[in-house]
Structure formats: C-alpha cells, structure tokens
Design an enzyme around this catalytic site. Structure first.
Site, PDB file in Angstrom:
ATOM      1  CG  ASP A 113      -0.457  -0.354   2.546  1.00 38.72           C
ATOM      2  OD1 ASP A 113       0.771  -0.368   2.597  1.00 38.72           O
ATOM      3  OD2 ASP A 113      -1.221  -0.164   3.473  1.00 38.72           O
ATOM      4  CG  ASP A 154       1.669   0.380  11.203  1.00 35.05           C
ATOM      5  OD1 ASP A 154       1.199   1.257  11.704  1.00 35.05           O
ATOM      6  OD2 ASP A 154       1.673   0.110  10.210  1.00 35.05           O
TER       7      ASP A 154
END
Length: 734
Positions: free
Chosen positions: A74, A447
């Site tokens: 992504d 993350d």
C-alpha cells in the site's frame, strides 16, 4: 487530521482496530545552488532487516512461468519474487522525492502471452492534495521501466486497497489494457499502456465513496468488472462484463443485498468455467462486518451461494481473497477479513464450494525468522487483513497470503512461515545509533513500535520492544553521556512511555504518565546524564498540549507551561542542564538552562508554519544546533540558539543527523536529506556543511525520505535512513 501530512494504517499492537500514522510530504519548489556538490561516491545500500511490517495488498503468480510472482504494497512499492534466491526484489526504489505519491501500488498486471511484460498502476492517494497516478510498463520483468503519467488519481493506500487487481491485459489482445479507477470510471489503452482514454460505454457512475472499479478479471475472452460504488439499494448493480471489448452490461442474476454490497475479488476456474466472487459490506480492510462468497457458472449465468461460514452478530467479518487451483478443477481458497472475534482464516474447498475446511485449524507457524510476529496466544496467530491470497499455478499446495504485517506461505497446507525476505515496508519515525554497546541501531517505527537491532542483516531477535508494546513510536531518545539509558514514547497497550537501563535491550514502563499521554503521546527527550525527561504531547489530529517534565524516571510528572506546545524537545549532548525547542508556529528557538523547568525565547524571525521542521544538536558539543526548515533551507547556531546563520551550501533541508568524523576531520560527518542543486537526495558533508557529496543514486531514492536520518558514530560513512514504506535503508561506502 491534516490530509497532506498524515495517513491511516493499521496498528499491529494495542487494540486491533486502532490506527497509526505515517507521514507524507507536501510538494515543494526547486532552486539551484551551484558548486557545492562533489561527484557521487560509490555507496552500497541495503535494508536493515526487519521483515515485512506492512500491508501486502496483492500477490500475483505468473500463469505461464514457474516460480515467477509479483507483490504489491500500500505504501512501499512493488516486488518481484526471485525463486533461486528465495527473496523479493524491489522494483520501484528508483521513484524519487517528487514522485513520493507513486510508492502506493493500486494494481499490477502481467501478460500471460508475454512473460517479460509487467505493468504497474501507481498512486497512493486519490485526494485533491495528492498528485495524479501513473502507469509503469516493463519489457524485462521490472528491471527497467517506461512511464505514462495519468490525468486521474489512484488510491493504493486508501480504503479498498486490498481489493482485486484493477489493471488487466485484455485476454483477446495483448496490446489492449484496462484500468479501473476509483473516481473516473474505466480507462482503456490500445497501445500497451502508452496512452489512456475513458471508456464511454461503461455504464457505472462513480460516487463519492471512492471505490469505483474494485477488480477486473479475465474469464475466457470476456472481462468482468467489480463495482464498489453501489447506491445501497436492493437492486444495486455491482458486477459488469464485456464479451466483445466494447459493450458492457450488468451480469444477470448477481447477488444483491447488504452482504453483497461490495465485490472484493474474483477468480476464474477455467476447468469448470465458474467465477468465484468474494463480497463484503465495506471495501476494507477495516470496517467489514458481513460478507459472502458466490460462484457464477459463466456459460449459463447461474449463481450459487458457496459462503463457507456466515458472519453473525458476535462474529462479524467480510470475505476478501480468493483464488483457484489451476491444476485441480473445483479447488478454491477464500479468506475472511476483519474477523477479530474468531480470528481470520483461509478456507479451502476441493468440491467447488460445497464443503470447506479452515486451514487455520491445522496450521503450524514458524516465525523465528521474523520474531516481531510472535505476540503470544492473546493475539490472532493466523493474521489479519487477509485480502491478498494466491495459489501457485504449478504447485497445488503452494499457497501464500498477505496480512497487515507480512506474507505467509506454505507448501503443504499445514506448515506456514513468512515468505518475506527482501520485502520491507516499515514507515520509519525515529532512529538512534548508539556510540557503544551491542547494537548499532535502535529504531522507532510506525505500526510496530521500537526494535533493538543486534545485527543489520537479520530481524531483531527480541522482536518488538515489550513492556509496554507500542503500535507506533512517537519518541525515542538516548542519554548522550549515559548511553545505557534510553527512553521511548508511543501508542502503547499498557502505557505510552518506557525506559531502558541496558541500551534498549529490555524495557520497563514509566511508573506514571500524564493524563494527556493516553491520547496524545509525542516526542520525548532525556538530558545528557539521564536525570531529566521532557515529554511533549501532540494528538494525531494535530492538537498540541503542554509538555511535562520528570526527574525521577517517570514516577512523577509536572507541567512545563513555558515550553512551546507540540514542539520536539532536544537535549544538549554535553550539558545536562540545557534543553532546546523550536516553536514552528512562531519561528522562535526556545531554550532552558535549568534542566527543563522553564524555557525562554532566544532567536526569532526564523521560518514558521510547518510542524515538520527539525532541530538537531551536534554530538559532543554544547549549543551547536542545526535547524532543517525544508525548502526554506538549513540554519546553524553555535551559541545555543541565541543567533542562527543560514547555511549557504544547500537550499533545502528536510532531515539531518550526524555520524563518525572522517579521518583527520575535527567535526562529525553531517548527513541530510535535502537539496544542494536541483534534486532532493541524500548527502554527506565532512566539513560541517561547507561542501556536500550526494551518496545515493538514481536507482536508490525510495520516494519520501524526509522523516529521519542518522550516521553511525562508530563507523565512518555509514548512514541510516528512514523511509515511508521501504523500511530502514543503510548505506556504506564501497
């Protein structure tokens, strides 16, 4: 949230549906300052190995070449699988600063009749502030590229990014390509991607939801198109097809209703002439609560519901990935998505969907190569965000699937391990290279929190720093005169701040934290002797709060009202009583001479208005400050911020750090991402920014690299660079 700087991605740790932030740069102008850049020295660039750490949105095996596969991500570009080396080769590292928006891959396509041809549809964001998309086409499997810029925007990091391939080589003619967009309908190229035009006969009308065409699939000589912008009614059309390449029509009898609102992916079984389609009530990867799987007998237009397990009130999820076995008729695999109650799984059927078996029920995992994936029994082992799912057309038991963190593979449908070597997608936020000790690098990441790198060539053996576990790191600092003491901040599962007394090997949470730290953890600093902590607080939506100070290792905290709200605290590396902060709202340097109790304004009138301006202190020197203010240039102070002088050798500076001095030099090597001439690149100076040498090259640019850079204080010439989707790059002279 400020759309031009911040984007949403999943958080690995903490609550499952939480979100983390990755930064993207605004566009900038260019200028020219001649005569300050030497010839590019020879540098070798590699990833500091972590292994994956991002959302694998698509995997595609070539149908005609054994062992040839491609993956898309992504925000981290595209990769080709090297079967002999058993690792992924990055294909888009050549995309530079001005093309940062092209590191998100909306789709990829191969030509079954011409194995060396590869096509990529690139564009990370479809928002007004982002640039248009582009199509890259290659005749040598991605070794070299020809580019066509589009007049439309693509959304490789937006909702629906885990849907099927929106780019397709026409099954009737290799010279014709189709591209489904989110807001601009269906595009077609009749010259192998060189030029594109809107297909006027495509009947669907785009809406504000931004899904548009969710996939394109070849079924014999026909092309099917999933449509994600239905109006929500019981009669909404979500699947179209053309059999002649000109006329498009709704597919008769298609599933309707809430669970069939968005078609996610499709796969065609050429043996049985059936098309399998997965559906969900939202495009994903988040937000899905219902879904189904249907198959279409393409010869008769007869539909059959073959959903393995129906979502329920207490077990909500959608369906995502789907693929068929090219060697065995009626063998199909599908994945659940966003199934947090029971955990996601892959279902497999060998009888055309009449019966299913969950592969999770017999799965055995080995994540020793990437230890950060071992979170214990309280977290779903099989993975989440499973939308990329692919069966090897030459091996019926070779199955891979992508998650929000890695790519798993098996060759016996039972034993699984990451298949991720060479693929690094981390968004890097903070980097420290300690002056001594076992590790040459400690990283603060989007993350996946903080990692301690014993070696650069293997994933950190301790995985993510625990106690507490962070989703995304917001701060990381080391005491200059006491390098065994390290502190970190971020979005945590049991507290948002922690300290280490062994150089980052092990951690303990602060005994207490300010209330605002729960919702707005920000950057943190420690004095040179480790005796004082300063913690700044910024919410992800940009709201700034008063900083807090602790002198007892985080047991108690007091507000520092004179500290500029939201600023990044910087400790003087030589004097433990000195701290600095740059107020980006007013363009003013503030300093503290009483260990952070109070701050007063010093130099003013400096560039303002951008929270991403960066202040850095040269190691071993008191009051030697460098201020990177993006396209406004680079400033330096040698009197603790009382005065600043603009550095004439570069016109733009985005991030700056220091490393070991060159032989015979009396000042640390200075590294920066900036511009000395017409290109934004990575530079090194061995004479305190008198002159610069570019140390990356056109093949190694990695898009947006303006977040963090640091040199190694023990190895001259080695530099560590944070990217926004291609992990930690490190370069060394050769």
């Amino acid at each position: 949230m400020h759309a031009s700087r911040l984007s949403r991605r999943a958080v690995l740790a903490g609550t499952a549906a939480a979100a983390a932030l990755t930064t993207v740069p605004p566009l900038q102008g260019r200028a020219h300052a001649a005569g300050v850049t030497a010839a590019t020295p020879s540098y070798r660039w590699r990833n500091a190995v972590i292994g994956g750490t991002g959302f694998i949105t698509g995997v595609l095996f070539h149908p005609a070449v054994r062992g040839l596969a491609y993956a898309r991500t992504d925000i981290g570009g595209a990769y080709r699988w090297d079967e002999r080396a058993a690792r992924w080769t990055p294909l888009t590292d050549h995309l530079g600063w001005d093309d940062w928006n092209l590191l998100g891959v909306e789709s990829l396509a191969v030509d079954p009749a011409h194995p060396d041809r590869l096509y990529l549809a690139l564009g990370t964001y479809a928002q007004a502030w982002a640039g248009n998309g582009a199509v890259l086409r290659s005749e040598d499997r991605g070794a070299t590229w020809t580019r066509t810029d589009l007049t439309v925007k693509l959304g490789g990091n937006e909702d629906g990014r885990g849907a099927g391939e929106r780019l397709l080589v026409d099954p009737r003619d290799s010279g014709t390509l189709w591209l489904g967009t989110r807001h601009d309908g269906l595009l077609k190229s009749s010259d192998r991607g060189a030029t594109w035009a809107v297909v006027s006969g495509f009947p669907a009308t785009a809406s504000a939801s931004g899904q548009g065409v969710t996939f394109l699939a070849a079924v014999g000589r026909a092309v099917y198109a999933g449509w994600g912008d239905g109006d929500g009614t019981a009669t909404a059309v979500n699947l179209y097809r053309t059999t002649d390449g000109t006329t498009w029509e709704p597919v008769p009898g298609q599933p309707i209703g809430t669970s069939a609102k968005v078609p996610i992916r499709a796969a065609h079984d050429r043996h049985t002439r059936e098309l399998y389609v997965t559906y969900a009530d939202a495009p994903g990867p988040n937000g899905q609560s219902a879904g189904s799987v249907h198959k279409l007998a393409t010869a008769t237009d007869r539909w059959t519901d073959v959903t393995p397990v129906q979502p329920g009130a207490s077990d909500t999820f959608g369906y995502g990935g789907v693929d068929v076995d090219a060697r065995r008729a009626g063998t199909v695999v599908v994945s659940t998505n966003n199934r947090w109650a029971e955990g996601d799984t892959v279902f497999r059927s060998t009888d055309g969907g009449r019966t299913w078996a969950s592969l999770k029920d017999v799965a055995v995992f080995d994540v020793s190569e990437t230890p950060f994936l071992d979170w214990g029994e309280d977290r779903p082992k099989f993975g989440w965000w499973i939308q990329a799912l692919a069966l090897d057309p030459y091996d019926s038991k070779h199955l891979v699937y992508g998650t929000g963190a890695t790519l798993y593979g098996t060759r016996d449908l039972r034993r699984w391990a990451p298949r991720i070597r060479g693929l690094e997608e981390t968004a890097v936020r903070r980097l420290i290279s300690p002056p001594a000790g076992e590790a040459h690098l400690i990283s603060g990441l989007g993350d996946i929190g903080v990692m301690y790198h014993e070696r650069l060539t293997a994933s950190p053996s301790r995985g993510m720093a625990t106690n507490p576990v962070f989703g995304s790191a917001t701060g990381l600092a080391q005491a200059a005169a006491k390098p065994a003491y390290v502190v970190r901040a971020g979005w945590g599962d049991h507290g948002n701040g922690a300290y280490s007394h062994d150089g980052g090997r092990t951690w303990a949470p602060f005994t207490a934290q300010p209330d605002i730290a729960k919702n707005a953890p920000g950057p943190i600093a420690t004095s040179a002797d480790g005796g004082t902590l300063l913690w700044s607080f910024v919410h992800w939506d940009g709201t700034k709060y008063a900083a807090h100070r602790s002198t007892d290792n985080g047991a108690t905290w007091s507000e520092v009202s004179s500290f500029p709200k939201g600023a990044t605290p910087v400790a003087d590396p030589a004097d433990p009583t000195l701290f600095y902060a740059y107020d980006t709202d007013t363009g003013t340097l503030h300093a503290s001479t009483d260990s952070g109790r109070s701050f007063t304004a010093r130099a003013g009138g400096l560039p303002s208005g951008d929270d991403q301006f960066q202040l850095a202190a040269a190691p071993g020197r008191s009051g030697d400050l460098w201020l990177s203010v993006k396209w406004n240039g680079l400033y330096r102070s040698t009197d603790g911020g009382v005065t600043f002088a603009k550095v004439a050798s570069c016109w733009a500076s985005y991030t700056l750090g220091f490393g070991k001095a060159a032989d015979g030099a009396d000042y640390p090597a200075v590294y920066q991402v900036g511009s000395t001439e017409t290109i934004t690149a990575v530079y090194r100076s061995d004479d305190a920014a008198g002159t610069w040498v570019r140390i990356n090259d056109d093949a190694h640019q990695w898009g947006w690299i303006g977040e963090v850079i640091t040199g190694d204080p023990r190895v001259y010439g080695r530099v560590y660079l944070g990217t926004n989707g291609r992990g930690i790059q490190y370069g060394e002279p050769v």
